[in-house]
Design a protein around this motif. Structure first.
Motif, PDB file in Angstrom:
ATOM      1  N   TYR A   1      58.163  43.058  42.519  1.00  0.00           N
ATOM      2  CA  TYR A   1      57.151  42.031  42.280  1.00  0.00           C
ATOM      3  C   TYR A   1      56.746  41.360  43.595  1.00  0.00           C
ATOM      4  CZ  TYR A   1      54.797  37.782  41.080  1.00  0.00           C
ATOM      5  OH  TYR A   1      53.861  36.789  41.039  1.00  0.00           O
ATOM      6  N   ILE A   2      57.729  41.048  44.399  1.00  0.00           N
ATOM      7  CA  ILE A   2      57.450  40.394  45.693  1.00  0.00           C
ATOM      8  C   ILE A   2      56.578  41.320  46.557  1.00  0.00           C
ATOM      9  CG2 ILE A   2      58.518  39.472  47.799  1.00  0.00           C
ATOM     10  CD1 ILE A   2      58.945  37.678  45.325  1.00  0.00           C
ATOM     11  N   ASP A   3      56.887  42.629  46.545  1.00  0.00           N
ATOM     12  CA  ASP A   3      56.070  43.595  47.308  1.00  0.00           C
ATOM     13  C   ASP A   3      54.626  43.578  46.809  1.00  0.00           C
ATOM     14  OD1 ASP A   3      58.309  44.260  48.685  1.00  0.00           O
ATOM     15  OD2 ASP A   3      58.713  46.115  47.576  1.00  0.00           O
ATOM     16  N   LEU A   4      54.476  43.609  45.480  1.00  0.00           N
ATOM     17  CA  LEU A   4      53.144  43.608  44.868  1.00  0.00           C
ATOM     18  C   LEU A   4      52.377  42.352  45.289  1.00  0.00           C
ATOM     19  CD1 LEU A   4      52.130  45.757  42.804  1.00  0.00           C
ATOM     20  CD2 LEU A   4      52.567  44.089  40.999  1.00  0.00           C
ATOM     21  N   PHE A   5      53.097  41.238  45.304  1.00  0.00           N
ATOM     22  CA  PHE A   5      52.473  39.960  45.669  1.00  0.00           C
ATOM     23  C   PHE A   5      52.027  39.978  47.130  1.00  0.00           C
ATOM     24  CE2 PHE A   5      52.495  35.639  47.280  1.00  0.00           C
ATOM     25  CZ  PHE A   5      51.675  35.013  46.349  1.00  0.00           C
ATOM     26  N   ARG A   6      52.893  40.461  48.006  1.00  0.00           N
ATOM     27  CA  ARG A   6      52.548  40.520  49.433  1.00  0.00           C
ATOM     28  C   ARG A   6      51.306  41.383  49.659  1.00  0.00           C
ATOM     29  NH1 ARG A   6      56.826  38.319  52.466  1.00  0.00           N
ATOM     30  NH2 ARG A   6      58.847  38.606  51.485  1.00  0.00           N
ATOM     31  N   GLU A   7      51.160  42.421  48.817  1.00  0.00           N
ATOM     32  CA  GLU A   7      49.990  43.303  48.958  1.00  0.00           C
ATOM     33  C   GLU A   7      48.751  42.720  48.272  1.00  0.00           C
ATOM     34  OE1 GLU A   7      51.274  47.077  47.332  1.00  0.00           O
ATOM     35  OE2 GLU A   7      53.070  47.013  48.591  1.00  0.00           O
ATOM     36  N   GLY A   8      48.896  41.563  47.640  1.00  0.00           N
ATOM     37  CA  GLY A   8      47.753  40.922  46.971  1.00  0.00           C
ATOM     38  C   GLY A   8      47.337  41.627  45.687  1.00  0.00           C
ATOM     39  N   LYS A   9      48.298  42.350  45.073  1.00  0.00           N
ATOM     40  CA  LYS A   9      47.922  43.182  43.935  1.00  0.00           C
ATOM     41  C   LYS A   9      48.519  42.721  42.623  1.00  0.00           C
ATOM     42  CE  LYS A   9      47.326  47.501  46.500  1.00  0.00           C
ATOM     43  NZ  LYS A   9      48.107  48.633  46.992  1.00  0.00           N
ATOM     44  N   GLU A  10      49.121  41.538  42.582  1.00  0.00           N
ATOM     45  CA  GLU A  10      49.735  41.141  41.310  1.00  0.00           C
ATOM     46  C   GLU A  10      48.663  40.589  40.366  1.00  0.00           C
ATOM     47  OE1 GLU A  10      49.391  37.500  40.735  1.00  0.00           O
ATOM     48  OE2 GLU A  10      51.540  37.380  40.298  1.00  0.00           O
ATOM     49  N   LYS A  11      49.030  40.456  39.096  1.00  0.00           N
ATOM     50  CA  LYS A  11      48.055  40.233  38.028  1.00  0.00           C
ATOM     51  C   LYS A  11      47.115  39.043  38.292  1.00  0.00           C
ATOM     52  CE  LYS A  11      47.868  39.033  33.151  1.00  0.00           C
ATOM     53  NZ  LYS A  11      48.635  38.705  31.955  1.00  0.00           N
ATOM     54  N   HIS A  12      47.698  37.895  38.601  1.00  0.00           N
ATOM     55  CA  HIS A  12      46.849  36.715  38.782  1.00  0.00           C
ATOM     56  C   HIS A  12      45.987  36.806  40.033  1.00  0.00           C
ATOM     57  CE1 HIS A  12      49.621  34.325  35.958  1.00  0.00           C
ATOM     58  NE2 HIS A  12      48.516  34.654  35.334  1.00  0.00           N
ATOM     59  N   GLN A  13      46.545  37.399  41.088  1.00  0.00           N
ATOM     60  CA  GLN A  13      45.753  37.579  42.309  1.00  0.00           C
ATOM     61  C   GLN A  13      44.515  38.424  42.010  1.00  0.00           C
ATOM     62  OE1 GLN A  13      49.014  39.274  44.574  1.00  0.00           O
ATOM     63  NE2 GLN A  13      48.942  37.585  46.037  1.00  0.00           N
ATOM     64  N   GLN A  14      44.712  39.438  41.176  1.00  0.00           N
ATOM     65  CA  GLN A  14      43.597  40.314  40.802  1.00  0.00           C
ATOM     66  C   GLN A  14      42.586  39.568  39.923  1.00  0.00           C
ATOM     67  OE1 GLN A  14      43.120  43.750  41.410  1.00  0.00           O
ATOM     68  NE2 GLN A  14      44.811  43.752  42.863  1.00  0.00           N
ATOM     69  N   GLN A  15      43.146  38.862  38.903  1.00  0.00           N
ATOM     70  CA  GLN A  15      42.293  38.202  37.911  1.00  0.00           C
ATOM     71  C   GLN A  15      41.391  37.138  38.547  1.00  0.00           C
ATOM     72  OE1 GLN A  15      44.438  36.357  34.629  1.00  0.00           O
ATOM     73  NE2 GLN A  15      44.011  38.142  33.365  1.00  0.00           N
ATOM     74  N   PHE A  16      41.907  36.451  39.558  1.00  0.00           N
ATOM     75  CA  PHE A  16      41.156  35.338  40.153  1.00  0.00           C
ATOM     76  C   PHE A  16      40.488  35.719  41.474  1.00  0.00           C
ATOM     77  CE2 PHE A  16      43.198  32.988  36.898  1.00  0.00           C
ATOM     78  CZ  PHE A  16      42.416  31.854  36.700  1.00  0.00           C
ATOM     79  N   LYS A  17      40.457  37.004  41.776  1.00  0.00           N
ATOM     80  CA  LYS A  17      39.830  37.443  43.031  1.00  0.00           C
ATOM     81  C   LYS A  17      38.365  36.993  43.053  1.00  0.00           C
ATOM     82  CE  LYS A  17      41.369  41.062  45.620  1.00  0.00           C
ATOM     83  NZ  LYS A  17      41.983  42.366  45.572  1.00  0.00           N
ATOM     84  N   GLY A  18      38.004  36.219  44.072  1.00  0.00           N
ATOM     85  CA  GLY A  18      36.629  35.730  44.167  1.00  0.00           C
ATOM     86  C   GLY A  18      36.384  34.485  43.331  1.00  0.00           C
ATOM     87  N   GLY A  19      37.317  34.167  42.430  1.00  0.00           N
ATOM     88  CA  GLY A  19      37.139  32.997  41.563  1.00  0.00           C
ATOM     89  C   GLY A  19      38.269  32.009  41.752  1.00  0.00           C
ATOM     90  N   GLU A  20      38.907  32.057  42.924  1.00  0.00           N
ATOM     91  CA  GLU A  20      40.068  31.201  43.184  1.00  0.00           C
ATOM     92  C   GLU A  20      39.769  29.725  42.908  1.00  0.00           C
ATOM     93  OE1 GLU A  20      39.065  33.615  45.167  1.00  0.00           O
ATOM     94  OE2 GLU A  20      40.783  34.911  45.627  1.00  0.00           O
ATOM     95  N   ALA A  21      38.532  29.309  43.265  1.00  0.00           N
ATOM     96  CA  ALA A  21      38.186  27.887  43.153  1.00  0.00           C
ATOM     97  C   ALA A  21      38.230  27.377  41.709  1.00  0.00           C
ATOM     98  CB  ALA A  21      36.802  27.646  43.740  1.00  0.00           C
ATOM     99  N   TYR A  22      38.170  28.316  40.742  1.00  0.00           N
ATOM    100  CA  TYR A  22      38.192  27.889  39.344  1.00  0.00           C
ATOM    101  C   TYR A  22      39.605  27.543  38.861  1.00  0.00           C
ATOM    102  CZ  TYR A  22      33.440  29.624  39.167  1.00  0.00           C
ATOM    103  OH  TYR A  22      32.111  29.810  39.397  1.00  0.00           O
ATOM    104  N   ALA A  23      40.595  28.041  39.573  1.00  0.00           N
ATOM    105  CA  ALA A  23      41.976  27.827  39.112  1.00  0.00           C
ATOM    106  C   ALA A  23      42.332  26.334  39.023  1.00  0.00           C
ATOM    107  CB  ALA A  23      42.960  28.580  40.004  1.00  0.00           C
TER     108      ALA A  23
END
Ligand SMILES: [Zn+2]
Length: 476
Positions: A327-349
């Motif tokens: 999971y930590i590896d996935l996160f470092r690569e920016g590929k975990e679920k929430h990182q993907q879901q909010f890509k480009g929409g970070e400001a909405y979080a």
């Protein structure tokens, strides 16, 4: 009645009782002595109490000088300390890798070490057979160390083949409740609900996009899986649309919501609350007095914000070393679920988090039952089993709950819902007849919920784990 008959009956009764006792294993007796009791039956601390435990249950509670201890009692001295009921995480997910070396420590032990003695699984991840039921049995029989488990079966996700058969099967397999997900059609949801009503099995889940809040209320769904499910009531999207694919569904709803929240990115949270006032109050009013509880799961937003805006401090959180390496590896690569879901929409979080907090406060004010829950183990991960319950308690207190009210969400309220769901009414308070699921802490938890962290010891189903043992599992 002839006297001889009475004599024989009494004799037989005595024999049966004696035989029964001879066959049963003697149940261990232990006692917490001279504790400050936080019974959670009301907001109070009662000084100098003794709590006597036999087997898995509390058998007596009272002033220390009035409770007689049997000779072989294992005494746990509690002078100066506080004894409170164990806490429930009412929405989490068991995962199929929890007992593998992918986890540095068994998440079941992470729960216990943090005072979580009951967990309720909202859909096992990776395995949907009897896995969760087997784990429950292993813990119950003492073959595995962990909290008590309640669980649903496979999530009713999208495109159900014969919904009524699925509900019938899960009921007779022994699952505690049915969990419908966001992507069920009106018709599928109706079939699920009518079968569940007929079989008298509890239903707790998402609010399906096609169904909406009005629909789940009229069908009689028992419980809503997250406060955030109500967000979809605040935005307008076409509920009659239907997608073959779950991702398309989610994308459509999320994109539509983002578009409608866009004006508030510049004008801020106050403006958002004012402009959504009508919908916010209408949504909460629909739930007033309906007896439909919601799981809080606000730590999900908290962790989401950390992941998106402070990835370095997210990775540096001490408890995150217990998350699996993949999971930590996935996160470092920016590929975990929430990182993907909010890509480009970070400001909405942050806007979403604000809305969830507004809903939390208003639901509390409307007297809606709220259940302490973290959603740990779910697809997003990053929420560490056990530790996250303290974060959730902290978030409730930051948003206007007294420590007593916050703790009640994970004890009193949790127990009432489990009672309705399973018929069992045996935890959440410290009283004779309740399970011996207990936490011993150094300072008063009703003054500060942070006092529950790093407990002096935890008792789960009558088994005592002292601080040394807990510290062998996790190093604070
Ligand atoms: Zn969940």
């Amino acid at each position: 009645m002839p006297p001889l008959w009475i004599a024989v009956t009494i004799f037989l009764c005595l024999c049966t009782a004696t035989d029964h006792q001879a066959n049963a294993e003697p149940e261990a007796v232990s006692a917490f002595t001279h504790v400050n009791l936080v019974p959670m039956t009301r907001e109070a601390v009662i000084p100098d109490q003794t709590v006597l435990i036999q087997g898995k249950n509390i058998v007596a509670v009272g002033p220390a000088n009035q409770i007689r201890l049997p000779d072989d009692t294992n005494v746990i001295p509690g002078a100066g300390a506080y004894l409170m009921p164990g806490i429930a995480d009412m929405h989490m997910h068991l995962r199929d890798d929890w007992l593998t070396d992918k986890w540095k420590q068994s998440p079941f032990k992470l729960f216990l070490a943090n005072g979580v003695t009951t967990i309720r699984c909202f859909g096992p991840i990776g395995r949907t057979d009897r896995y969760a039921l087997n784990l429950r049995e292993d813990i119950d029989q003492g073959r595995l160390t962990g909290p008590r488990i309640f669980t649903c079966g496979k999530i009713l996700y999208i495109h159900l083949n014969h919904p009524e058969h699925i509900v019938i099967q899960q009921k007779y397999q022994g699952f505690d409740f049915i969990k419908p997900y966001s992507y069920l059609s009106l018709e599928e949801f109706h079939q699920v609900m009518s079968t569940a009503k007929r079989l008298k099995i509890y239903v707790a889940g998402h609010i399906p996009f096609q169904v909406g809040l009005d629909g789940i209320l009229s069908e009689g769904m028992d419980e809503i899986a997250h406060i955030e499910e109500l967000l979809w009531e605040l935005v307008a999207f076409d509920r009659s649309r239907y997608f073959e694919n779950a991702n398309e569904w989610m994308q459509y709803v999320v994109q539509t919501s983002f578009q409608q929240l866009e004006p508030f990115l510049a004008s801020g949270a106050d403006d958002m609350e004012q402009r959504l006032e009508e919908r916010l109050s209408a949504t909460v009013e629909k739930l007033r007095g309906r007896g439909i509880p919601l799981c809080t799961t606000l730590v999900v937003d908290d962790v989401l914000i950390q992941k998106l805006f402070a990835p370095k401090s997210f990775l540096a959180k001490p408890e995150n070393r217990y998350l699996p390496g993949w999971y930590i590896d996935l996160f470092r690569e920016g590929k975990e679920k929430h990182q993907q879901q909010f890509k480009g929409g970070e400001a909405y979080a942050p806007l979403k988090y604000t809305l969830d907090k507004i809903l939390l406060t208003r639901l509390k004010q409307a007297g809606v039952t709220l259940l302490l829950a973290t959603d740990c183990g779910s697809g997003g991960l990053g929420i560490v089993p056990g530790f996250s319950i303290h974060d959730e308690l902290g978030i409730l207190v930051e948003n206007g709950f007294s420590p007593y009210e916050a703790i009640a969400c994970g004890t009193l309220n949790a127990a009432a819902v489990v009672h309705k769901m399973s018929g069992q009414n045996d935890f959440g308070t410290i009283e004779p007849g309740k399970r011996a699921d207990l936490i011993l802490v150094r300072k008063n938890p009703l003054e500060n919920v942070a006092h529950i962290r790093d407990p002096l010891g935890v008792m789960a189903a009558g088994r005592w784990y002292n601080q040394d043992e807990l510290h062998e599992w996790i190093d604070f």
